[in-house]
Design a protein around this motif. Structure first.
Motif, PDB file in Angstrom:
ATOM      1  N   ALA A  84      50.385  27.831  46.204  1.00  8.71           N
ATOM      2  CA  ALA A  84      51.091  28.869  46.940  1.00  8.71           C
ATOM      3  C   ALA A  84      50.513  29.021  48.343  1.00  8.71           C
ATOM      4  O   ALA A  84      49.376  28.633  48.616  1.00  8.71           O
ATOM      5  CB  ALA A  84      50.971  30.198  46.202  1.00  8.71           C
TER       6      ALA A  84
ATOM      7  N   GLY B 181      52.819  34.838  50.021  1.00  6.76           N
ATOM      8  CA  GLY B 181      53.466  35.276  48.790  1.00  6.76           C
ATOM      9  C   GLY B 181      52.538  36.076  47.907  1.00  6.76           C
ATOM     10  O   GLY B 181      52.935  37.089  47.319  1.00  6.76           O
TER      11      GLY B 181
ATOM     12  N   ALA C  92      52.578  40.322  46.959  1.00  6.66           N
ATOM     13  CA  ALA C  92      52.691  40.754  45.563  1.00  6.66           C
ATOM     14  C   ALA C  92      51.483  41.548  45.085  1.00  6.66           C
ATOM     15  O   ALA C  92      51.599  42.346  44.144  1.00  6.66           O
ATOM     16  CB  ALA C  92      52.880  39.529  44.657  1.00  6.66           C
TER      17      ALA C  92
ATOM     18  N   TRP D 132      49.883  32.341  37.551  1.00  8.69           N
ATOM     19  CA  TRP D 132      50.797  33.231  38.264  1.00  8.69           C
ATOM     20  C   TRP D 132      50.123  34.594  38.406  1.00  8.69           C
ATOM     21  O   TRP D 132      49.440  35.060  37.483  1.00  8.69           O
ATOM     22  CB  TRP D 132      52.091  33.440  37.506  1.00  8.69           C
TER      23      TRP D 132
ATOM     24  N   VAL E 145      54.157  35.539  40.766  1.00  6.79           N
ATOM     25  CA  VAL E 145      54.135  34.577  41.870  1.00  6.79           C
ATOM     26  C   VAL E 145      53.270  33.397  41.461  1.00  6.79           C
ATOM     27  O   VAL E 145      52.088  33.583  41.119  1.00  6.79           O
ATOM     28  CB  VAL E 145      53.576  35.210  43.158  1.00  6.79           C
TER      29      VAL E 145
END
Length: 278
Positions: free
Chosen positions: A181, A185, A189, A212, A216
């Motif tokens: 990632a 992002g 979050a 995650w 995300v």
């Protein structure tokens, strides 16, 4: 998570046991960590065993802290059961700074295992990977830092500044990740000072591990294909095997980072811990 089971009853540490944070070898059949990290005292493991982390249950959560009478030492809370392929979901709430993580495929009585990082501190990473005693690989997509208010108090997270970071993001760290990632992002979050959801999928041997945070996707690694000095998948997974323990970590305060790694009185918290074997 359908067809899952709880690993924590919400009021006791039944099913878990505490272990001190002691070191072994850098990798299978490799040098001892204490021979490599010469800044650590030679009697480190003896002293660490006398001052393990303190694990309690408070307000329906597992809480880990360094010992109040001997701050600076760490430890693990280890599951009695072992697991092979699974999806693990939980909520986490670490203080700042608190260098913690979730170990999977961990050995019962030694420090070897595959760690999902929850390094909630300067230049740390949440959702990246580290190899405890299995080569020390460090696969992370980005680093974090604290956003400070006018008085200098931490009030949120930002991406770490590459010019001043204590742990640079190198090409090798990102190259080992099959998916990674961007910091934006994750930062959008992440809920500062609140509970955050972590999901870990571990599948196969050697496993592919995916993480995650608040739904995300953060990182994924194929542990059969990691390229890192001292990492040999055949010897690593011969040692760790197809099953292992899950563990939470309270880090020690090493000579390099001191209380920037684990603040005085800091805690990590874990709740709603559920697993689904696959």
């Amino acid at each position: 998570m359908s067809n899952s089971e709880s690993l924590f009853d919400g009021h006791s540490l039944t099913g878990w046991f505490a272990a001190p944070r002691i070191y072994g070898t850098v990798r299978p059949d490799g040098p001892d960590v204490l021979d490599v990290l010469t800044a650590l005292p030679r009697d480190y493991n003896t002293v660490a065993a006398r001052h393990p982390a303190v694990w309690t249950v408070e307000d329906g959560a597992i809480v880990g802290r360094q010992p109040e009478d001997a701050p600076g030492w760490g430890g693990y809370l280890v599951s009695e059961r072992t697991f092979s392929s699974f999806e693990l979901e939980l909520e986490m709430k670490p203080d700042w700074p608190a260098d913690t993580g979730v170990m999977i495929r961990r050995q019962r009585d030694t420090w070897e295992g595959f760690q999902v990082l929850v390094d909630h501190r300067q230049s740390g990473s949440i959702g990246g990977f580290y190899g405890n005693g299995i080569g020390g690989f460090h696969g992370v997509p980005f680093n974090i830092a604290a956003r400070l208010d006018a008085a200098g108090n931490p009030v949120g997270l930002v991406e770490d500044d590459p010019a001043t970071t204590a742990e640079p993001i190198t090409a090798a760290k990102r190259a080992m990740l099959t998916r990674a990632a961007d910091a934006s992002g994750f930062l959008a979050a992440w809920r500062w000072g609140d509970w955050n959801h972590l999901r870990i999928r571990c599948e196969g041997t050697p496993p592919t591990v995916t993480t995650w945070v608040n739904d995300v996707l953060i990182a994924e690694v194929d542990s059969s294909a990691i390229v890192w000095p001292g990492y040999d998948p055949e010897s690593v997974w011969s040692l760790l095997g197809e099953r292992g323990h899950i563990a939470f970590e309270v880090h020690d305060n090493d000579p390099g980072m001191g209380h920037a790694r684990w603040g005085r009185g800091a805690a990590c918290r874990w709740r709603n811990i559920r697993i689904r074997e696959i």
